[in-house]
Each structure stands twice: as C-alpha cells, then as structure tokens.
Design a protein around this motif. Structure first.
Motif, PDB file in Angstrom:
ATOM      1  N   ILE A  11       0.726  -1.222   0.082  1.00  0.00           N
ATOM      2  CA  ILE A  11       0.056  -0.189  -0.112  1.00  0.00           C
ATOM      3  C   ILE A  11       0.907   1.271   0.121  1.00  0.00           C
ATOM      4  CG2 ILE A  11      -1.863   1.213   1.380  1.00  0.00           C
ATOM      5  CD1 ILE A  11      -2.947  -1.424   2.032  1.00  0.00           C
ATOM      6  N   LEU A  12       1.134   1.926  -1.220  1.00  0.00           N
ATOM      7  CA  LEU A  12       1.906   3.183  -1.270  1.00  0.00           C
ATOM      8  C   LEU A  12       1.166   4.217  -0.860  1.00  0.00           C
ATOM      9  CD1 LEU A  12       4.406   4.529  -2.685  1.00  0.00           C
ATOM     10  CD2 LEU A  12       3.263   4.494  -4.801  1.00  0.00           C
ATOM     11  N   GLY A  13       1.446   4.717   0.516  1.00  0.00           N
ATOM     12  CA  GLY A  13       0.779   5.752   1.302  1.00  0.00           C
ATOM     13  C   GLY A  13      -0.244   5.031   1.954  1.00  0.00           C
ATOM     14  N   GLY A  14       0.135   4.409   2.869  1.00  0.00           N
ATOM     15  CA  GLY A  14      -0.771   3.738   3.897  1.00  0.00           C
ATOM     16  C   GLY A  14      -0.462   4.108   5.460  1.00  0.00           C
ATOM     17  N   SER A  15       0.066   5.423   5.502  1.00  0.00           N
ATOM     18  CA  SER A  15       0.271   5.961   7.021  1.00  0.00           C
ATOM     19  C   SER A  15      -1.002   6.993   7.545  1.00  0.00           C
ATOM     20  CB  SER A  15       1.642   6.709   7.128  1.00  0.00           C
ATOM     21  OG  SER A  15       1.351   7.812   6.145  1.00  0.00           O
ATOM     22  N   SER A  16      -1.767   7.338   6.738  1.00  0.00           N
ATOM     23  CA  SER A  16      -2.784   8.154   7.075  1.00  0.00           C
ATOM     24  C   SER A  16      -4.246   8.163   6.106  1.00  0.00           C
ATOM     25  CB  SER A  16      -2.399   9.883   7.188  1.00  0.00           C
ATOM     26  OG  SER A  16      -2.035  10.021   5.913  1.00  0.00           O
ATOM     27  N   GLY A  17      -5.338   8.840   6.589  1.00  0.00           N
ATOM     28  CA  GLY A  17      -6.287   9.127   5.635  1.00  0.00           C
ATOM     29  C   GLY A  17      -6.816   7.799   4.921  1.00  0.00           C
ATOM     30  N   LEU A  18      -7.218   7.935   3.666  1.00  0.00           N
ATOM     31  CA  LEU A  18      -7.670   6.529   3.280  1.00  0.00           C
ATOM     32  C   LEU A  18      -6.847   5.621   3.175  1.00  0.00           C
ATOM     33  CD1 LEU A  18      -9.923   5.218   1.263  1.00  0.00           C
ATOM     34  CD2 LEU A  18      -8.680   6.214  -0.788  1.00  0.00           C
ATOM     35  N   GLY A  19      -5.491   5.609   3.085  1.00  0.00           N
ATOM     36  CA  GLY A  19      -4.504   4.607   2.807  1.00  0.00           C
ATOM     37  C   GLY A  19      -4.464   3.833   4.303  1.00  0.00           C
ATOM     38  N   LEU A  20      -4.446   4.448   5.519  1.00  0.00           N
ATOM     39  CA  LEU A  20      -4.561   3.832   6.793  1.00  0.00           C
ATOM     40  C   LEU A  20      -5.752   2.990   6.907  1.00  0.00           C
ATOM     41  CD1 LEU A  20      -3.125   3.192   9.458  1.00  0.00           C
ATOM     42  CD2 LEU A  20      -4.238   5.687  10.250  1.00  0.00           C
ATOM     43  N   GLU A  21      -6.840   3.574   6.446  1.00  0.00           N
ATOM     44  CA  GLU A  21      -8.252   2.662   6.456  1.00  0.00           C
ATOM     45  C   GLU A  21      -8.009   1.495   5.683  1.00  0.00           C
ATOM     46  OE1 GLU A  21     -10.115   3.186   8.971  1.00  0.00           O
ATOM     47  OE2 GLU A  21      -9.398   5.035   9.488  1.00  0.00           O
ATOM     48  N   LEU A  22      -7.378   1.655   4.238  1.00  0.00           N
ATOM     49  CA  LEU A  22      -7.266   0.561   3.421  1.00  0.00           C
ATOM     50  C   LEU A  22      -6.274  -0.460   4.188  1.00  0.00           C
ATOM     51  CD1 LEU A  22      -6.731   2.531   0.200  1.00  0.00           C
ATOM     52  CD2 LEU A  22      -8.552   1.042   0.606  1.00  0.00           C
ATOM     53  N   VAL A  23      -5.430  -0.225   4.786  1.00  0.00           N
ATOM     54  CA  VAL A  23      -4.147  -0.921   5.581  1.00  0.00           C
ATOM     55  C   VAL A  23      -5.251  -1.650   6.607  1.00  0.00           C
ATOM     56  CG1 VAL A  23      -2.695  -0.890   7.510  1.00  0.00           C
ATOM     57  CG2 VAL A  23      -2.326   0.180   5.444  1.00  0.00           C
ATOM     58  N   LYS A  24      -6.295  -1.086   7.643  1.00  0.00           N
ATOM     59  CA  LYS A  24      -7.045  -1.613   8.520  1.00  0.00           C
ATOM     60  C   LYS A  24      -8.005  -2.739   7.750  1.00  0.00           C
ATOM     61  CE  LYS A  24      -6.701   2.188  11.431  1.00  0.00           C
ATOM     62  NZ  LYS A  24      -7.813   3.428  11.891  1.00  0.00           N
ATOM     63  N   GLU A  25      -8.587  -2.252   6.647  1.00  0.00           N
ATOM     64  CA  GLU A  25      -9.528  -3.000   5.909  1.00  0.00           C
ATOM     65  C   GLU A  25      -9.040  -4.301   5.360  1.00  0.00           C
ATOM     66  OE1 GLU A  25     -12.659  -2.602   6.497  1.00  0.00           O
ATOM     67  OE2 GLU A  25     -13.471  -3.923   4.951  1.00  0.00           O
ATOM     68  N   ALA A  26      -7.692  -4.165   5.019  1.00  0.00           N
ATOM     69  CA  ALA A  26      -6.932  -5.266   4.246  1.00  0.00           C
ATOM     70  C   ALA A  26      -7.066  -6.249   5.502  1.00  0.00           C
ATOM     71  CB  ALA A  26      -5.623  -4.986   3.690  1.00  0.00           C
ATOM     72  N   GLU A  27      -6.638  -6.076   6.630  1.00  0.00           N
ATOM     73  CA  GLU A  27      -6.403  -6.806   7.932  1.00  0.00           C
ATOM     74  C   GLU A  27      -7.512  -7.753   7.955  1.00  0.00           C
ATOM     75  OE1 GLU A  27      -4.417  -4.139  10.459  1.00  0.00           O
ATOM     76  OE2 GLU A  27      -2.710  -4.900   9.971  1.00  0.00           O
ATOM     77  N   ARG A  28      -8.768  -6.803   7.886  1.00  0.00           N
ATOM     78  CA  ARG A  28     -10.072  -7.488   8.407  1.00  0.00           C
ATOM     79  C   ARG A  28     -10.380  -8.667   7.241  1.00  0.00           C
ATOM     80  NH1 ARG A  28     -11.881  -1.863   8.608  1.00  0.00           N
ATOM     81  NH2 ARG A  28     -11.356  -1.268  10.592  1.00  0.00           N
ATOM     82  N   HIS A  29      -9.767  -8.477   5.983  1.00  0.00           N
ATOM     83  CA  HIS A  29      -9.955  -9.453   4.747  1.00  0.00           C
ATOM     84  C   HIS A  29      -9.061 -10.619   5.080  1.00  0.00           C
ATOM     85  CE1 HIS A  29     -13.456  -7.904   2.852  1.00  0.00           C
ATOM     86  NE2 HIS A  29     -12.922  -6.454   2.866  1.00  0.00           N
ATOM     87  N   SER A  30      -8.248 -10.460   5.881  1.00  0.00           N
ATOM     88  CA  SER A  30      -7.017 -11.547   6.123  1.00  0.00           C
ATOM     89  C   SER A  30      -5.905 -11.250   4.967  1.00  0.00           C
ATOM     90  CB  SER A  30      -7.427 -12.850   6.178  1.00  0.00           C
ATOM     91  OG  SER A  30      -8.352 -13.091   7.415  1.00  0.00           O
ATOM     92  N   ILE A  31      -5.675  -9.958   4.402  1.00  0.00           N
ATOM     93  CA  ILE A  31      -4.756  -9.762   3.662  1.00  0.00           C
ATOM     94  C   ILE A  31      -3.644  -8.884   4.432  1.00  0.00           C
ATOM     95  CG2 ILE A  31      -4.262  -8.265   1.602  1.00  0.00           C
ATOM     96  CD1 ILE A  31      -7.194  -8.715   0.940  1.00  0.00           C
ATOM     97  N   ASP A  32      -2.243  -9.213   4.268  1.00  0.00           N
ATOM     98  CA  ASP A  32      -1.324  -8.579   5.001  1.00  0.00           C
ATOM     99  C   ASP A  32      -0.890  -7.307   4.200  1.00  0.00           C
ATOM    100  OD1 ASP A  32      -0.661 -10.240   6.958  1.00  0.00           O
ATOM    101  OD2 ASP A  32       1.064 -11.120   6.337  1.00  0.00           O
ATOM    102  N   PRO A  33      -1.029  -6.269   4.976  1.00  0.00           N
ATOM    103  CA  PRO A  33      -0.732  -5.227   4.489  1.00  0.00           C
ATOM    104  C   PRO A  33       0.912  -4.879   4.752  1.00  0.00           C
ATOM    105  CG  PRO A  33      -1.850  -4.835   6.338  1.00  0.00           C
ATOM    106  CD  PRO A  33      -1.757  -6.153   6.284  1.00  0.00           C
ATOM    107  N   VAL A  34       1.330  -4.403   3.413  1.00  0.00           N
ATOM    108  CA  VAL A  34       3.052  -3.705   3.610  1.00  0.00           C
ATOM    109  C   VAL A  34       2.907  -2.361   3.205  1.00  0.00           C
ATOM    110  CG1 VAL A  34       5.369  -4.137   2.886  1.00  0.00           C
ATOM    111  CG2 VAL A  34       3.888  -6.061   3.237  1.00  0.00           C
ATOM    112  N   THR A  35       3.040  -1.300   4.107  1.00  0.00           N
ATOM    113  CA  THR A  35       3.115   0.187   3.724  1.00  0.00           C
ATOM    114  C   THR A  35       4.241   0.506   2.990  1.00  0.00           C
ATOM    115  OG1 THR A  35       3.719   0.433   5.892  1.00  0.00           O
ATOM    116  CG2 THR A  35       1.273   0.486   5.385  1.00  0.00           C
TER     117      THR A  35
END
Ligand SMILES: NC(=O)c1ccc[n+]([C@@H]2O[C@H](COP(=O)([O-])OP(=O)(O)OC[C@H]3O[C@@H](n4cnc5c(N)ncnc54)[C@H](OP(=O)(O)O)[C@@H]3O)[C@@H](O)[C@H]2O)c1
Length: 248
Positions: A11-35
């Motif tokens: 996730i390019l730009g996963g530290s804030s805003g939409l990107g941070l929510e995409l990170v959290k939502e990935a985890e809810r789908h059992s997808i491992d995020p790498v920022t």
C-alpha cells in the motif's frame, strides 16, 4: 500461491487518511498489508528522486518469494494543493508524488513480476477530479487524470503480458482526511473508513481485467456508480449525485 499463505498488499501511502483505512480493512479481509511511504515499512519519499531510486533498487534485488506473495499493489499516495495555477508552489512535488515516482516504482515492480510470471491486482486511487473540472485544482486534477489513464492503459499490457492480473481505478469524491488545507471545510465529506471498505469489497469481487468506479455522496452516504465518467459532465454534477464540491 501456496494454500493457506496470506495474500499481501503493498500500500503506497498507507500511513494516514484513506491509505491507513485501506491497511486496516485489508487486515479485516486477512490480507497482509505492507506500507510504502515516508512513515512506512518500505520507506520512500516520493518527492526525493534518490529515495525513489533506492526503493527501486531494493525491489530489483528482493527475494523472488517475497515478490510473488504480493497480490495487490494499492497506488494511494497523493499530494494536493488548492489555489490559482499561477501561484502554485507544489508543482514539482505534485508531479513527483502523484505521477512520476509511483510510475517508476511500478515499472520496477512490474518488470520483476513479469519475470516471475506472477500476476497481481493494481488498485489505483484516482479522484473525481479526473473527470470533474474545478478551479484551483488544475495541477492536481491533471496528475490524477494521468494516474487513471496510465492505469487503464497498463491493464491492456497486463492482459497481454501478465495474464491473471487486474486493474481497478477508483474515483472517490471528497473524504475527511488530512489531504486538504484547513481553509477547506471537510465536515460534510465522506468517512475514509467507509470508502476503504467499499474499495476492498469491490476489488475482491472484481471479475473483469479492468474496472473503474466512482464513490460519490448520495443523500449523505457513499454510493458506487459506474454509470458515467463523461467529459460532458465535467462542469456539472452527475444527476442525483454530489461529487463533493468545496462550496465555492
Ligand atoms: N481526501 C479526498 O477527498 C480525496 C478524494 C479523492 C481522491 N483522493 C486521493 O486519495 C489518496 C489518499 O489521500 P488522503 O486523502 O488519504 O490524504 P492523506 O491523509 O494526506 O494521505 C496521503 C498519503 O500519501 C503519502 N504521501 C504523501 N506525500 C508523500 C511522499 N512525499 N512520499 C511518500 N508518501 C507520501 C502519505 O504517506 P507518508 O506520510 O507516510 O509519506 C499518506 O499516506 C490520494 O491519492 C488522493 O489524491 C483523496
């Protein structure tokens, strides 16, 4: 991919805003995020050419298995400046962050993925600014249009050269994030957490090799629309929809 191994999403730009929510939502789908970003696991300052080259070098020599595990590349990082074109101060950095640097990173990534015959799903976070004209956003809108059309065109190369890959281009309307200067009232904008939920839900059921959709506000709620991304609407609202104007 080996059975039981979790899918990874860069996730390019996963530290804030939409990107941070995409990170959290990935985890809810059992997808491992790498920022990827300045405050991220894979560090890169997209406005700094040397830093971008260092990341590309790292990807170039990265262990094959690590790269094969990457099922999603989310192109989310972005910078925004609001004001008259002739007074823009962030021209160079908006071009670098929104267009040039992610393109270079993707080029290295795609080159490796092609050699490994390892398809992936590109999730491009564009904007309604791609098709909706607004004053004081010309450079931002131009870079987002590049991002969207680049991704759409790349999908054809993926279909030919890296079959099994997919591309989705998302055009969200205004979200409550730190993207905007304090002068813009974002109180009526959409909640990025809800938008992240929609984006992963749509991406995970995508069947077409290339898809794109808007997420607009309808009666205060985010709503997915594929009905039109049309130049004729560039100066008007989509019928029934509110694209998240800045009230000016
Ligand atoms: N907010 C909206 O209304 C809206 C509407 C449509 C589309 N979008 C798009 O949504 C995406 C996310 O924006 P957001 O609203 O969530 O804004 P945000 O909270 O400001 O997030 C921007 C992200 O971009 C990264 N970034 C910025 N400068 C960077 C740099 N020099 N190097 C590396 N990474 C950098 C940041 O990561 P680091 O700080 O870790 O570097 C951060 O994670 C953007 O592409 C934006 O264009 C936003």
């Amino acid at each position: 991919m080996m059975k039981g191994k979790p899918m990874k999403a860069w996730i390019l730009g996963g530290s804030s805003g939409l990107g941070l929510e995409l990170v959290k939502e990935a985890e809810r789908h059992s997808i491992d995020p790498v920022t990827l970003g300045r405050n991220s696991q894979l560090q890169v300052d997209l406005s700094d050419r040397q830093s971008v080259e260092a990341l590309c070098q790292k990807i170039e020599v990265m262990e094959a298995e690590l790269l094969k595990d990457v099922s999603f590349f989310v192109w989310n990082a972005g910078e925004f400046e609001y004001g008259p074109f002739d007074q823009a101060e962030k021209l160079a950095s908006m071009f670098a962050i929104n267009a040039d640097a992610p393109t270079r990173i993707l080029q290295t990534f795609v080159r490796r993925k092609k050699k490994l015959r390892s398809p992936f799903h590109l999730i491009t976070i564009a904007s309604v600014a791609v098709w909706k004209a607004r004053a004081d956003m010309a450079i931002y809108a131009g870079t987002k249009a590049y991002q969207a059309q680049f991704s759409r065109s790349l999908a054809l190369e993926f279909e030919r050269d890296l079959p099994g890959s997919k591309v989705v281009i998302v055009h969200p309307a205004g979200m409550k994030t730190g993207l905007f200067p304090a002068s813009i009232n974002t109180s009526e904008f959409m909640d990025p957490r809800e938008i992240a939920g929609i984006i992963w839900r749509e991406a995970l059921v995508q069947e077409k090799f290339c898809d794109w959709f808007n997420v607009l506000r309808v009666e205060g709620k985010p709503s997915v629309s594929r009905e039109n991304v049309s130049p004729e609407l560039a100066y008007d609202e989509l019928p029934k929809y509110n694209t998240g104007g800045f009230g000016g």
